[in-house]
Design an enzyme around this catalytic site. Structure first.
Site, PDB file in Angstrom:
ATOM      1  N   ILE A  24     -95.956  31.873 -38.533  1.00 16.47           N
ATOM      2  CA  ILE A  24     -96.330  33.695 -38.164  1.00 16.47           C
ATOM      3  C   ILE A  24     -96.475  34.162 -39.639  1.00 16.47           C
ATOM      4  O   ILE A  24     -95.741  34.447 -40.325  1.00 16.47           O
ATOM      5  CB  ILE A  24     -95.397  34.114 -37.173  1.00 16.47           C
ATOM      6  CG1 ILE A  24     -95.100  33.270 -35.973  1.00 16.47           C
ATOM      7  CG2 ILE A  24     -95.553  35.537 -37.135  1.00 16.47           C
ATOM      8  CD1 ILE A  24     -94.018  33.867 -35.028  1.00 16.47           C
ATOM      9  N   HIS A  25     -97.826  34.849 -39.584  1.00 21.66           N
ATOM     10  CA  HIS A  25     -98.137  35.614 -40.684  1.00 21.66           C
ATOM     11  C   HIS A  25     -99.174  36.417 -40.389  1.00 21.66           C
ATOM     12  O   HIS A  25     -99.807  36.528 -39.168  1.00 21.66           O
ATOM     13  CB  HIS A  25     -98.744  34.574 -41.863  1.00 21.66           C
ATOM     14  CG  HIS A  25     -99.954  33.582 -41.460  1.00 21.66           C
ATOM     15  ND1 HIS A  25    -101.031  33.889 -41.682  1.00 21.66           N
ATOM     16  CD2 HIS A  25    -100.053  32.285 -40.950  1.00 21.66           C
ATOM     17  CE1 HIS A  25    -101.837  33.005 -41.225  1.00 21.66           C
ATOM     18  NE2 HIS A  25    -100.917  32.005 -40.732  1.00 21.66           N
ATOM     19  N   GLY A  26     -99.905  36.895 -41.204  1.00 19.15           N
ATOM     20  CA  GLY A  26    -100.845  38.153 -40.943  1.00 19.15           C
ATOM     21  C   GLY A  26    -101.982  37.655 -40.017  1.00 19.15           C
ATOM     22  O   GLY A  26    -102.056  38.428 -39.076  1.00 19.15           O
TER      23      GLY A  26
END
Length: 164
Positions: free
Chosen positions: A13-15
């Site tokens: 989970i990242h940008g």
């Protein structure tokens, strides 16, 4: 369970996942399938905090993912699967989860890996896993961001590692 998207991205989970892929998936829940992350309480907490607002997140290993998929309680749940590596995807598919398509987003370079695209580096086990997924009928879609054109990961693997 309705699988709206499955993606290998070792950043999880990242940008890009929170702003684009989670919306694209139209899922109710993100399920991270990783035995490594499943055993790491600190990482689990951080990933849950990084999730898009209102998105449920579960972090499980492969056996738990298979059990949840087969639980009638979740049959109408729309899910977005995230994986850190393709080997666990193979295990999931061999465990009976029907996966039609897999997006490959990011697999960072580490010692022992060979870079095949700007964001994907593989070792021999990764190569074998992607080839096995293809043989199992899973369509492989190499795209870091949604706006990238889809790229044939198997052609890149053959080019860099040689044909099977």
């Amino acid at each position: 369970m309705i699988i709206t998207l499955a993606r290998v991205d070792d950043r999880l989970i990242h940008g890009q996942v929170t702003t684009v892929w989670s919306k694209e998936s139209n899922a109710d829940r993100i399920i991270i399938v990783s035995s490594e992350v499943y055993k790491d309480d600190i990482r689990k907490t951080l990933l849950k905090q990084a999730a898009p607002p209102g998105m449920k997140v579960n972090i499980v290993d492969v056996p738990k993912a298979i059990a949840v998929y087969n639980n009638p309680k979740y049959q109408n749940e729309k899910v977005f699967y995230l994986f850190t590596n393709p080997r666990e995807v193979v295990d999931l598919v061999k465990g009976g989860i029907p996966l039609e398509k897999l997006n490959i987003g990011g697999m960072q370079f580490k010692q022992g890996k060979t870079q095949i695209s700007k964001a994907v580096s593989l070792d021999a086990d990764d190569v074998a896993a992607f080839r096995e997924l293809h043989q199992l009928g899973v369509k492989l879609d190499l795209r870091v961001v949604k706006t990238d054109p889809s790229s044939d990961i198997l052609a890149k693997i053959d080019e860099v590692f040689g044909k099977e």
